[in-house]
Design a protein around this motif. Sequence first.
Motif, mmCIF file in Angstrom:
data_model
loop_
_atom_site.group_PDB
_atom_site.id
_atom_site.type_symbol
_atom_site.label_atom_id
_atom_site.label_comp_id
_atom_site.label_asym_id
_atom_site.label_seq_id
_atom_site.Cartn_x
_atom_site.Cartn_y
_atom_site.Cartn_z
ATOM 1 N N ALA A 82 3.361 3.098 16.401
ATOM 2 C CA ALA A 82 4.458 4.053 16.540
ATOM 3 C C ALA A 82 4.048 5.450 16.065
ATOM 4 C CB ALA A 82 5.682 3.568 15.764
ATOM 5 N N PHE A 83 3.217 5.509 15.014
ATOM 6 C CA PHE A 83 2.758 6.795 14.483
ATOM 7 C C PHE A 83 1.655 7.385 15.366
ATOM 8 C CE2 PHE A 83 0.687 9.197 10.773
ATOM 9 C CZ PHE A 83 1.584 10.249 10.846
ATOM 10 N N GLY A 84 0.957 6.512 16.083
ATOM 11 C CA GLY A 84 -0.078 6.964 17.007
ATOM 12 C C GLY A 84 -1.437 7.181 16.379
ATOM 13 N N LYS A 85 -1.598 6.723 15.141
ATOM 14 C CA LYS A 85 -2.887 6.873 14.466
ATOM 15 C C LYS A 85 -2.893 6.014 13.215
ATOM 16 C CE LYS A 85 -1.477 11.434 12.945
ATOM 17 N NZ LYS A 85 -1.919 12.789 12.672
ATOM 18 N N PRO A 86 -4.053 5.938 12.561
ATOM 19 C CA PRO A 86 -4.123 5.139 11.333
ATOM 20 C C PRO A 86 -3.378 5.818 10.191
ATOM 21 C CG PRO A 86 -6.260 6.147 11.795
ATOM 22 C CD PRO A 86 -5.330 6.546 12.905
ATOM 23 N N LEU A 87 -3.220 5.065 9.123
ATOM 24 C CA LEU A 87 -2.641 5.584 7.888
ATOM 25 C C LEU A 87 -3.689 5.547 6.788
ATOM 26 C CD1 LEU A 87 0.711 3.584 7.718
ATOM 27 C CD2 LEU A 87 0.402 5.935 8.495
ATOM 28 N N VAL A 88 -3.616 6.500 5.878
ATOM 29 C CA VAL A 88 -4.357 6.366 4.629
ATOM 30 C C VAL A 88 -3.736 5.175 3.921
ATOM 31 C CG1 VAL A 88 -4.765 7.399 2.364
ATOM 32 C CG2 VAL A 88 -4.927 8.811 4.425
ATOM 33 N N SER A 89 -4.566 4.340 3.324
ATOM 34 C CA SER A 89 -4.036 3.141 2.670
ATOM 35 C C SER A 89 -4.743 2.908 1.345
ATOM 36 C CB SER A 89 -4.236 1.917 3.574
ATOM 37 O OG SER A 89 -3.636 0.777 3.019
ATOM 38 N N VAL A 130 2.479 -3.327 9.765
ATOM 39 C CA VAL A 130 1.549 -2.193 9.714
ATOM 40 C C VAL A 130 1.026 -1.871 11.117
ATOM 41 C CG1 VAL A 130 -0.517 -1.232 8.631
ATOM 42 C CG2 VAL A 130 0.937 -2.793 7.344
ATOM 43 N N VAL A 131 0.757 -2.916 11.905
ATOM 44 C CA VAL A 131 0.341 -2.686 13.296
ATOM 45 C C VAL A 131 1.428 -1.900 14.023
ATOM 46 C CG1 VAL A 131 -0.129 -3.809 15.522
ATOM 47 C CG2 VAL A 131 -1.183 -4.693 13.423
ATOM 48 N N GLU A 132 2.668 -2.332 13.898
ATOM 49 C CA GLU A 132 3.787 -1.651 14.547
ATOM 50 C C GLU A 132 3.909 -0.205 14.067
ATOM 51 O OE1 GLU A 132 8.634 -2.155 15.125
ATOM 52 O OE2 GLU A 132 7.550 -3.685 14.003
ATOM 53 N N LEU A 133 3.745 -0.001 12.774
ATOM 54 C CA LEU A 133 3.844 1.333 12.181
ATOM 55 C C LEU A 133 2.742 2.250 12.715
ATOM 56 C CD1 LEU A 133 5.383 3.052 10.114
ATOM 57 C CD2 LEU A 133 3.975 2.032 8.325
ATOM 58 N N CYS A 134 1.497 1.773 12.726
ATOM 59 C CA CYS A 134 0.378 2.592 13.209
ATOM 60 C C CYS A 134 0.507 2.889 14.702
ATOM 61 C CB CYS A 134 -0.951 1.911 12.914
ATOM 62 S SG CYS A 134 -1.401 1.877 11.168
ATOM 63 N N GLY A 144 0.835 -1.180 0.000
ATOM 64 C CA GLY A 144 0.000 0.000 0.000
ATOM 65 C C GLY A 144 0.873 1.233 0.000
ATOM 66 N N VAL A 145 0.292 2.352 -0.417
ATOM 67 C CA VAL A 145 0.919 3.643 -0.187
ATOM 68 C C VAL A 145 0.040 4.356 0.821
ATOM 69 C CG1 VAL A 145 2.242 3.919 -2.313
ATOM 70 C CG2 VAL A 145 -0.138 4.642 -2.276
ATOM 71 N N GLY A 146 0.692 5.067 1.738
ATOM 72 C CA GLY A 146 -0.067 5.697 2.793
ATOM 73 C C GLY A 146 0.594 6.956 3.286
ATOM 74 N N CYS A 147 -0.173 7.663 4.120
ATOM 75 C CA CYS A 147 0.291 8.934 4.661
ATOM 76 C C CYS A 147 -0.548 9.276 5.877
ATOM 77 C CB CYS A 147 0.191 10.027 3.596
ATOM 78 S SG CYS A 147 -1.500 10.382 3.075
ATOM 79 N N ASP A 148 -0.252 10.433 6.451
ATOM 80 C CA ASP A 148 -0.974 10.950 7.606
ATOM 81 C C ASP A 148 -2.386 11.371 7.175
ATOM 82 O OD1 ASP A 148 -1.993 12.450 9.736
ATOM 83 O OD2 ASP A 148 -0.137 13.554 10.055
ATOM 84 N N ALA A 192 -5.605 0.689 10.431
ATOM 85 C CA ALA A 192 -5.230 0.998 11.806
ATOM 86 C C ALA A 192 -4.744 -0.244 12.547
ATOM 87 C CB ALA A 192 -6.428 1.593 12.542
ATOM 88 N N ALA A 193 -4.063 0.020 13.671
ATOM 89 C CA ALA A 193 -3.589 -1.060 14.534
ATOM 90 C C ALA A 193 -4.704 -1.597 15.419
ATOM 91 C CB ALA A 193 -2.437 -0.565 15.411
ATOM 92 N N ASN A 194 -5.679 -0.728 15.729
ATOM 93 C CA ASN A 194 -6.783 -1.126 16.604
ATOM 94 C C ASN A 194 -7.978 -0.207 16.363
ATOM 95 O OD1 ASN A 194 -6.411 1.289 18.298
ATOM 96 N ND2 ASN A 194 -4.558 0.251 19.012
ATOM 97 N N TYR A 195 -9.102 -0.606 16.915
ATOM 98 C CA TYR A 195 -10.352 0.124 16.711
ATOM 99 C C TYR A 195 -10.284 1.535 17.294
ATOM 100 C CZ TYR A 195 -15.404 0.815 16.381
ATOM 101 O OH TYR A 195 -16.653 1.284 16.077
#
Length: 190
Positions: free
Chosen positions: A130-137, A124-128, A32-36, A62-65
């Motif tokens: 660490a980023f503290g929020k979901p990513l556009v995907s 992706v879970v680890e990334l979200c 995927g490509v993603g961003c904030d 996202a990593a979680n709901y």
Amino acid sequence: MNKTLQAGSVAHAVAVLKKEEVIAYPTEAVFGVGCDPDSELAVSRLLALKKRPVEKGLILIAANYEQLKPYIDDSMLTPAQRETIFSAWPGPVTFVFPAKPSTPRWLTGRFDSLAVRVTDHPLVVELCLAFGKPLVSTSANLTGLPPCRTTEDVLAQFGEDFPVAAGETGGRQNPSEIRDALTGERFRQG
């Protein structure tokens, strides 16, 4: 110089995201490509890269709901609808929820809803988290080309300097299934 983000360099990926840039990363089936999602500039860059009209709307992964709650209005869901959704998550099923009125149009497009997914892909879970929020995907591919399934595919389509969180996809052949959170209607087979 290749800016491939080596496995384990989630901190580097987060730094790139915080600069309102677009990254590529492996998901359940394809890259995927993603961003904030909260940066109109970052989303504009992603849409320009994909040559995708803003009206189509986007998916958040996202990593979680909890990470999705700022964007979706789940107050309209019945306990049975919640149970159906949570039985599919984390996993490769995307649900279309009513969007909160505050959710930016650069995410929802022409809709009053937003497609979201709680992933089970470890990177992706680890990334979200660490980023503290979901990513556009959205799938990592240029218009008219097949979705990328490897880091090499991403670099071939987007250029040797494109930032990629290197890793393996989850091995699924099909992109995520997409269903309506309220009605259960299937928009795309998984």
